[in-house]
Design an enzyme around this catalytic site. Sequence first.
Site, PDB file in Angstrom:
ATOM      1  N   CYS A 233       0.800  -1.201   0.000  1.00 34.87           N
ATOM      2  CA  CYS A 233       0.000   0.000   0.000  1.00 34.87           C
ATOM      3  C   CYS A 233       0.842   1.263   0.000  1.00 34.87           C
ATOM      4  CB  CYS A 233      -0.876  -0.131   1.237  1.00 34.87           C
ATOM      5  SG  CYS A 233      -1.971   1.127   1.639  1.00 34.87           S
TER       6      CYS A 233
ATOM      7  N   ASP B 224       2.380   2.535   2.627  1.00 36.03           N
ATOM      8  CA  ASP B 224       2.383   3.238   3.907  1.00 36.03           C
ATOM      9  C   ASP B 224       3.778   3.267   4.524  1.00 36.03           C
ATOM     10  OD1 ASP B 224      -0.293   3.410   3.601  1.00 36.03           O
ATOM     11  OD2 ASP B 224      -0.821   1.966   5.157  1.00 36.03           O
TER      12      ASP B 224
ATOM     13  N   CYS C 266      -3.066   5.518   4.988  1.00 36.53           N
ATOM     14  CA  CYS C 266      -4.526   5.613   4.928  1.00 36.53           C
ATOM     15  C   CYS C 266      -5.106   5.767   6.336  1.00 36.53           C
ATOM     16  CB  CYS C 266      -5.089   4.373   4.267  1.00 36.53           C
ATOM     17  SG  CYS C 266      -4.691   2.869   5.168  1.00 36.53           S
TER      18      CYS C 266
ATOM     19  N   CYS D  50      -2.411  -2.989   8.124  1.00 40.75           N
ATOM     20  CA  CYS D  50      -2.022  -1.729   8.773  1.00 40.75           C
ATOM     21  C   CYS D  50      -1.683  -1.960  10.245  1.00 40.75           C
ATOM     22  CB  CYS D  50      -3.139  -0.691   8.656  1.00 40.75           C
ATOM     23  SG  CYS D  50      -3.434  -0.178   6.966  1.00 40.75           S
TER      24      CYS D  50
END
Lengths: 128, 404
Positions: A37, A39, A62, A106
């Site tokens: 992603c 991140d 996010c 996450c």
Amino acid sequence: MAQGPYSDKVMDHFMHPRNMGEIEDASGVGEVGNPACGDVMRLYLKIEDGKIVDAKFKTFGCGAAIASSSMTTELIKGKSIDEALKLSNEAVSEALGGLPPAKQHCSVLAEDALRAALEDYKKKQGTA
Amino acid sequence: MLYFDIMNRVYFDHAATTPVDKRVLEAMLPYFSDSFGNPSSVLIEEGGPPRQALDEARKKVANLIGARSEEVLFTSSATESNNLAIKGLALAHKSKGNKILFSEIEHYSIMLQADSLRGLGFEVDFVKVDTDGLIDMADLKKKVTKGTILASIMQANMEIGTVQPIKEIGRFLKEQGVLFHSDGAGTCGQIPVNVQELGVDAMTISGHQFYGPKGAAGLYLRSGVPMRPILHGGFQEMGYRAGTENVPAIVGFGEASRLAQVEMEEKVARVARLGQKLWAGIASITYLHFTGHPTQRLPGHVSFWIEFVEGESLLLWLNLNGIAASTGSACASNVLAADETGLKASHVLTAVGVPPEICHGSITFSLGRENTEEEVDYALSVMPTIVDRLREMSPLYEKAKGGK
């Protein structure tokens, strides 16, 4: 105020992140990234007498990534290193009232950042 | 920091869908409970008014795009129209060849047909676009070869706003004897479209992008072009699409088409002006990159990505401040998916060269006729605060600023 797949807790931490920022003279810093992603999460720890007395974070990511970082700092403050090492991504996710399946990574990222910061601390202490 | 008790929503997501015009809704209402008959029941009285209503709607949609009534088929969605056009045309022309071309920025309802087409014995190849999102004509010319029977190139991409030179592409494909389908979901009813001038053989039309209801869409099919049905059953839609027609939605689609045609000029001018204002205001944000072509683009469409600001977070903050937009960021790509394999950088952004390995803050604002100058001013006033806040949180930004 839940938003789509995000719980009230996730949105609360996203809107009002706890412990966002840096610690100037941190005892340990961990930075990890997630290729799925993009991140990037950086966690700062202040450790005194084997206890995490302060924790701060900076995150590019996010809603779930920001909330996971924020929740992690809340969960580890005041904990001993050994206790902090036991913190799992499931515990972070659970404390947030759950994350959507596609966003579980996450919370894994937050766990990884914590481990990296504790590694860094041990290295600095010469005990790694 | 920000104020989120917003009473009035600012809707800048017209590429996703639009509200049904009240006049359209009025036109639809009689066809639910009063004139409820099946339009295929032509021998009984109840079938009469719905049948006439379908004919009337077909005329209105045809007028909008410069087609003849009998060249317009009704379907349930632009996705269905895209599937019908590609599979239906490919199967009907299989004896002439087996190669099909798509642009690499098509909607998923085109892109994801590739696998099933290969299963049916077709070869699918993708035509490149340049960094502005325009079709690479040299690549198109290179990829049209002897067995090429069909090409599908969208008229406008709703993520980056670029409008393709369809006329030029159509002329080339006609010379080569290749059938041309264009997905007009982003253009029909929104900017002037004339299928004769464009030289397309088939074109997808979506009603809910221009104040019509969801559940009705259209496919233009040039007369005389053979196409096979993909839904089999009754003889509805001249045999091209079985299934009882969604009469109320189709009536609404027709009325929306009529209104779009009448009000087109004024709406385009107004939305374009607002879009230019938004574009100019947003340009002052540092590390911001606009996507799509700077001039050959949909009016009122502003798309961009911002370094050090993640798209989903930006979208969520805009939403908390009352502004509805959309994002092509990987993180938000499929938040409802079963697992993280659904999170992929947008194939459109990747095709125009946005680095896929970084989850950038891609945002699309698509304006509509009800938006106002005040709403644009409001969006411009909150954007910098949100961007600053997210950058302040970002470990990447301090690195760029020369920090640790």
